[in-house]
Write an enzyme that holds these catalytic residues in place. Sequence first.
Site, PDB file in Angstrom:
ATOM      1  N   THR A  98       0.823  -1.212   0.000  1.00  0.00           N
ATOM      2  CA  THR A  98       0.000   0.000   0.000  1.00  0.00           C
ATOM      3  C   THR A  98       0.857   1.261   0.000  1.00  0.00           C
ATOM      4  O   THR A  98       0.542   2.251  -0.673  1.00  0.00           O
ATOM      5  CB  THR A  98      -0.952   0.005   1.209  1.00  0.00           C
ATOM      6  OG1 THR A  98      -1.861  -1.096   1.089  1.00  0.00           O
ATOM      7  CG2 THR A  98      -1.730   1.294   1.291  1.00  0.00           C
ATOM      8  N   SER A 137      -7.028  -1.001  -6.493  1.00  0.00           N
ATOM      9  CA  SER A 137      -6.627  -1.207  -5.108  1.00  0.00           C
ATOM     10  C   SER A 137      -5.141  -1.528  -5.129  1.00  0.00           C
ATOM     11  O   SER A 137      -4.612  -1.942  -6.161  1.00  0.00           O
ATOM     12  CB  SER A 137      -7.406  -2.382  -4.504  1.00  0.00           C
ATOM     13  OG  SER A 137      -6.783  -2.873  -3.330  1.00  0.00           O
ATOM     14  N   THR A 138      -4.486  -1.330  -4.001  1.00  0.00           N
ATOM     15  CA  THR A 138      -3.108  -1.816  -3.907  1.00  0.00           C
ATOM     16  C   THR A 138      -3.045  -3.288  -4.295  1.00  0.00           C
ATOM     17  O   THR A 138      -2.083  -3.750  -4.918  1.00  0.00           O
ATOM     18  CB  THR A 138      -2.583  -1.657  -2.463  1.00  0.00           C
ATOM     19  OG1 THR A 138      -2.431  -0.271  -2.180  1.00  0.00           O
ATOM     20  CG2 THR A 138      -1.253  -2.366  -2.262  1.00  0.00           C
ATOM     21  N   ASN A 139      -4.103  -4.024  -3.964  1.00  0.00           N
ATOM     22  CA  ASN A 139      -4.081  -5.481  -4.104  1.00  0.00           C
ATOM     23  C   ASN A 139      -4.158  -5.969  -5.548  1.00  0.00           C
ATOM     24  O   ASN A 139      -3.936  -7.152  -5.800  1.00  0.00           O
ATOM     25  CB  ASN A 139      -5.206  -6.093  -3.276  1.00  0.00           C
ATOM     26  CG  ASN A 139      -5.125  -5.687  -1.830  1.00  0.00           C
ATOM     27  OD1 ASN A 139      -4.093  -5.192  -1.372  1.00  0.00           O
ATOM     28  ND2 ASN A 139      -6.208  -5.875  -1.092  1.00  0.00           N
ATOM     29  N   THR A 184      33.584 -40.369 -10.688  1.00  0.00           N
ATOM     30  CA  THR A 184      32.322 -40.472  -9.963  1.00  0.00           C
ATOM     31  C   THR A 184      32.648 -40.560  -8.486  1.00  0.00           C
ATOM     32  O   THR A 184      33.567 -41.282  -8.093  1.00  0.00           O
ATOM     33  CB  THR A 184      31.523 -41.713 -10.407  1.00  0.00           C
ATOM     34  OG1 THR A 184      32.310 -42.887 -10.199  1.00  0.00           O
ATOM     35  CG2 THR A 184      31.129 -41.619 -11.875  1.00  0.00           C
ATOM     36  N   SER A 315      46.329 -14.275  -1.891  1.00  0.00           N
ATOM     37  CA  SER A 315      46.708 -14.299  -0.485  1.00  0.00           C
ATOM     38  C   SER A 315      47.487 -13.041  -0.128  1.00  0.00           C
ATOM     39  O   SER A 315      48.236 -12.507  -0.952  1.00  0.00           O
ATOM     40  CB  SER A 315      47.560 -15.536  -0.185  1.00  0.00           C
ATOM     41  OG  SER A 315      48.070 -15.496   1.136  1.00  0.00           O
ATOM     42  N   SER A 316      47.305 -12.614   1.117  1.00  0.00           N
ATOM     43  CA  SER A 316      48.083 -11.487   1.621  1.00  0.00           C
ATOM     44  C   SER A 316      49.380 -11.945   2.272  1.00  0.00           C
ATOM     45  O   SER A 316      50.203 -11.120   2.662  1.00  0.00           O
ATOM     46  CB  SER A 316      47.241 -10.702   2.643  1.00  0.00           C
ATOM     47  OG  SER A 316      46.916 -11.549   3.743  1.00  0.00           O
ATOM     48  N   LYS A 321      50.278 -16.913  -4.832  1.00  0.00           N
ATOM     49  CA  LYS A 321      49.090 -17.768  -4.750  1.00  0.00           C
ATOM     50  C   LYS A 321      47.926 -17.109  -5.507  1.00  0.00           C
ATOM     51  O   LYS A 321      47.644 -15.941  -5.332  1.00  0.00           O
ATOM     52  CB  LYS A 321      48.680 -17.987  -3.293  1.00  0.00           C
ATOM     53  CG  LYS A 321      47.582 -19.035  -3.113  1.00  0.00           C
ATOM     54  CD  LYS A 321      47.347 -19.311  -1.628  1.00  0.00           C
ATOM     55  CE  LYS A 321      46.452 -20.530  -1.430  1.00  0.00           C
ATOM     56  NZ  LYS A 321      45.102 -20.312  -1.933  1.00  0.00           N
TER      57      LYS A 321
END
Length: 451
Positions: A98, A137-139, A184, A315-316, A321
């Site tokens: 609404t 209507s909003t609906n 698999t 990586s830090s 990496k």
Amino acid sequence: MTRIERDSVGEMNIADTAYYGVNAARAQENFKITDNLLDTDFIISLAEIKKACALTNRELNVLEPAIATAIVRACDDIIGGKLHDQFIVDPLQGGAGTSSNMNANEVIANRAIEYLGGTRGDYSIVHPNDHVNKGQSTNDVYPSAGKLTLLKKVPLLMAQLDYLETTLLQKSDRYQDVMKLGRTQLNDAVALSVGDEIHAYYTVISRNHQRILNATNELLRINLGGTAIGTGLNSHPDFPQTAAKILREMTGFNFLPSQDLIDGTQNVESYAVLADNLKTLALSLSKIANDIRLLSSGPLSGIGEYRIPAKQNGSSIMPGKINPVIPEIVNQCAFAVIGNNTTISMAVEAGQLELNAFEPVIFYKLLESFQYLTRVIDTFVTNCLVDLEPDPQRCLENLENSTSLATDLSKVVGYSRAAKIAKDTVKSKDDFRTTALKDGIPEKLVKQLHY
């Protein structure tokens, strides 16, 4: 400077410069939830619905032509990109939508008032409820606008799926002659080509593609003209058909009235169907991303059969990496879409009697899922799959070091003896052919074994 506006709750000061009114202002205070505003396409869709309704009311002679024309002009402003900053309500809201509907009614009314020579807030000229919301209507407005918005998002996702499918087909064709080990349950199985492996990814994506298209067809049934609960109270009996016709002409989407307007107002399972299909696509994408992460793992100590482009440091602390960041973002977006599907499922189920009050969160999460999937497919293809390639030497190495030839051998010597040779191969660290020769299998037969 401010003006005073009134609603059922009381009075409120509204800035003279504002096109929204008291309903939107109260909703802005009440629903500070996401820090987001309504999706731009949703704002435009609301304006398109309101325009179609004004044209419908004018055609049915229930709205004064001058007022209808002013409303249409105001809607065209919004459709053209103006006044979007006047839509101030959080997309997550109580009241079944609404607040957003009234936000649209107020903005459109005040703009129409200006076109008729009046001053914003003088609703004796154009009223948000009596004129802009006439026969509605909003609906019925809010779900119709939401469906229109979702339909606008579909081509964007479909285009990315086309991009993905085309890329996978190209890769499949290119690498048909590169043989590798199939697995698999993460264990050695039998051989297949890289091309065939990638073609299976294409097949599942194309199947998902079609499912989503099928699900969107249900969005073409709208309940405009049903008003509050689908009975059409306060709406012209020809409103549903006329509004759907006008909306078809305006948007190009083949909208039709709900076959049962009461059903179309209270039951929203079509959103669950769409969300389920978006979730299934997310599952398939995530599975493909998982495969690529596994097959490219290492790169020296893992499987290493696929090479994916390096996109950023991984990586830090560990120099050199590189992580599979693009497959990882596919996984994360998939997790979000799966979570959204759960939210949507709960909201669809929670509707009571003649209305589902939870469409705001349904649309919010559906639109979020469309955005995540559309954008992550683009980055998956552009930043990973386009430059994905197999390592033929590594593929052959892994294949030769496997026991996959046992399956071919079992046709001649039986399952039990082939299983014994496979087991001996694992123990001895020899290749399968060497172990087979040691077990007494004739050299001629060993040479005939193929993947």
